[in-house]
Design an enzyme around this catalytic site. Structure first.
Site, PDB file in Angstrom:
ATOM      1  N   TYR A 102      -0.992   7.353  -5.662  1.00  0.00           N
ATOM      2  CA  TYR A 102      -1.756   7.998  -4.587  1.00  0.00           C
ATOM      3  C   TYR A 102      -2.534   6.938  -3.828  1.00  0.00           C
ATOM      4  CZ  TYR A 102      -5.344  10.705  -2.208  1.00  0.00           C
ATOM      5  OH  TYR A 102      -6.168  11.231  -1.238  1.00  0.00           O
ATOM      6  N   GLU A 190      -3.099   9.700   4.322  1.00  0.00           N
ATOM      7  CA  GLU A 190      -2.852   9.842   2.890  1.00  0.00           C
ATOM      8  C   GLU A 190      -1.368   9.706   2.570  1.00  0.00           C
ATOM      9  OE1 GLU A 190      -4.719  13.124   0.174  1.00  0.00           O
ATOM     10  OE2 GLU A 190      -2.735  13.830   0.741  1.00  0.00           O
TER      11      GLU A 190
END
Ligand code: GDP
Ligand code: MN
Length: 377
Positions: A102, A190
């Site tokens: 992530y 993201e």
């Protein structure tokens, strides 16, 4: 402002952040051609909706053949994911996932800076990791005057990877994504998951970006990507008519003059056990056309069972408002109960004009709200 994954991937590509090829489709039938075009054995069919968690909702499916791609495309285009109907999909080259990571850049109000967040456990809900094991999420705030020069980007890359080839790739991705974030006035960029493939390459398998609405005036390219939801279309149309309008989930349509009074009206409805269908500030003036426009807006919502008109007559006189309402409702064809609360300048005259008409007239806000809540039940 949010954009779709495929749009974010286009931006990534233009900044040389590695993503896989994709083909955008609006109909299931197009997925076959997309499969041929990609010329890969394995593809992934992905719903394009402005909401996360598509995988869990069945909106991301691996296909091992042309037939399977068509089959998944057909199913996914029938889905509604968390109230968002799927109207388009991408068919994209599948990657062999070794591990998922992530990473994101986000505006952080506490540190008043851009914060880099990274986690070696990607792919899953980052909120879940944050709740259960927050220590696994690495956070670094970035000094806007320093940015992400090589030495810093490498330092951050080493937090995630040991292998020098991966560190090198990560360094580049960090710098490019940060540049994209700043260049476009983003509020979030993201990648979840950032994937390490079996071949040892880092690829952004998902891409999410949101942008600062206040900066859109200087980001025409970003604004071009805007795709309003149904609610946003209605809100924009209301804005053009001079209203400020927010659609909500409830049953009581509200028409109020003044933002403060509109908020208070919604609070009062909740307090009496009802649910407001909207926030609507129609501003001053008693122009019947305004009432017609506002009522038309409220009646478009099939959930609205009753309309509560709450007017405080200051400069606007209540008798003017009453005559505006009477004129407006000559044209409006609706049986829906309408409760009117008039108070302020010439309130008695105003209420008298509405007595014995189709309106239910109330004097106080409490009385009016109670009537509206009861009518909605
Ligand atoms: P989200 O659920 O909306 O965040 O959609 P993602 O694009 O993140 O996809 C969800 C999950 O599907 C990912 O975390 C992966 O595990 C899986 N996935 C997506 N693309 C691929 C792919 O090309 N290959 C494999 N093996 N899995 C994939
Ligand atoms: Mn994702």
């Amino acid at each position: 402002m949010k954009i779709h994954e495929y749009q974010a991937k286009d931006l990534f590509s233009s900044y040389d952040i590695p993503v896989k090829n994709y083909v955008l489709c609006h109909e299931a039938g197009e997925a076959g051609k997309a499969y041929d075009q990609l010329a890969m054995e394995y593809v992934v069919v992905k719903a394009q909706v402005l909401i996360g968690g598509r995988g869990k909702a069945g909106g991301v499916k691996l296909a091992r053949s042309r037939e399977e791609a068509l089959h998944h495309a057909d199913n996914i285009l029938k889905l509604t994911i968390k109230d968002y109907p799927v109207t388009k999909i991408i068919v994209t080259e599948a990657v062999d996932i070794k591990s998922e990571y992530y990473m994101s850049f986000i505006i952080d109000r506490n540190t008043k800076s851009v914060v880099l967040m990274m986690c070696t456990e990607g792919g899953v809900d980052i909120e879940e990791v944050a709740a259960k094991s927050p220590e696994k999420i690495h956070k670094f705030s970035i000094d806007p005057l320093v940015g992400l020069p090589d030495y810093l980007a490498r330092k951050f890359a080493f937090v995630m990877f040991n292998d020098i080839s991966q560190v090198n790739q990560m360094t580049v991705i960090l710098q490019k994504l940060y540049k994209l974030f700043i260049d476009k006035d983003a509020s979030l960029a993201e990648i979840n998951p950032l994937v390490l493939t079996d071949q040892g390459n880092l690829v952004a398998v998902d891409a999410k970006m949101t942008f600062d609405d206040n900066a859109l005036y200087r980001q025409p390219d970003v604004l071009n990507l805007f795709e309003p939801t149904e609610d946003e279309k209605v809100e924009a149309a209301a804005k053009e008519k001079g209203f400020s309008f927010v659609h909500l989930d409830g049953e009581i349509g509200c028409m109020v003059n003044g933002a403060g009074l509109a908020m208070a009206t919604m609070d009062m409805i909740k307090l009496y056990g009802g649910t407001p269908a909207n926030f609507l500030d129609i501003g001053g003036s008693s122009n019947p056309n305004k009432v017609i426009d506002a009522m038309t807006l409220l009646l478009k919502d099939p959930k609205v069972k009753v309309v509560l008109i709450n007017i405080f007559g200051g400069i606007t006189r209540c008798d003017d408002v009453a005559s505006g309402l009477l004129t407006a409702f000559e044209q409006l064809k609706t049986d829906i109960p309408v409760i009117v609360r008039l108070t302020g300048t010439n309130e008695k005259e105003g209420r008298k004009m509405l007595q014995g008409t189709r309106f239910n007239v109330a004097e106080t806000m409490g009385e009016a709200t109670l009537m509206a809540v009861e009518a909605s039940k």
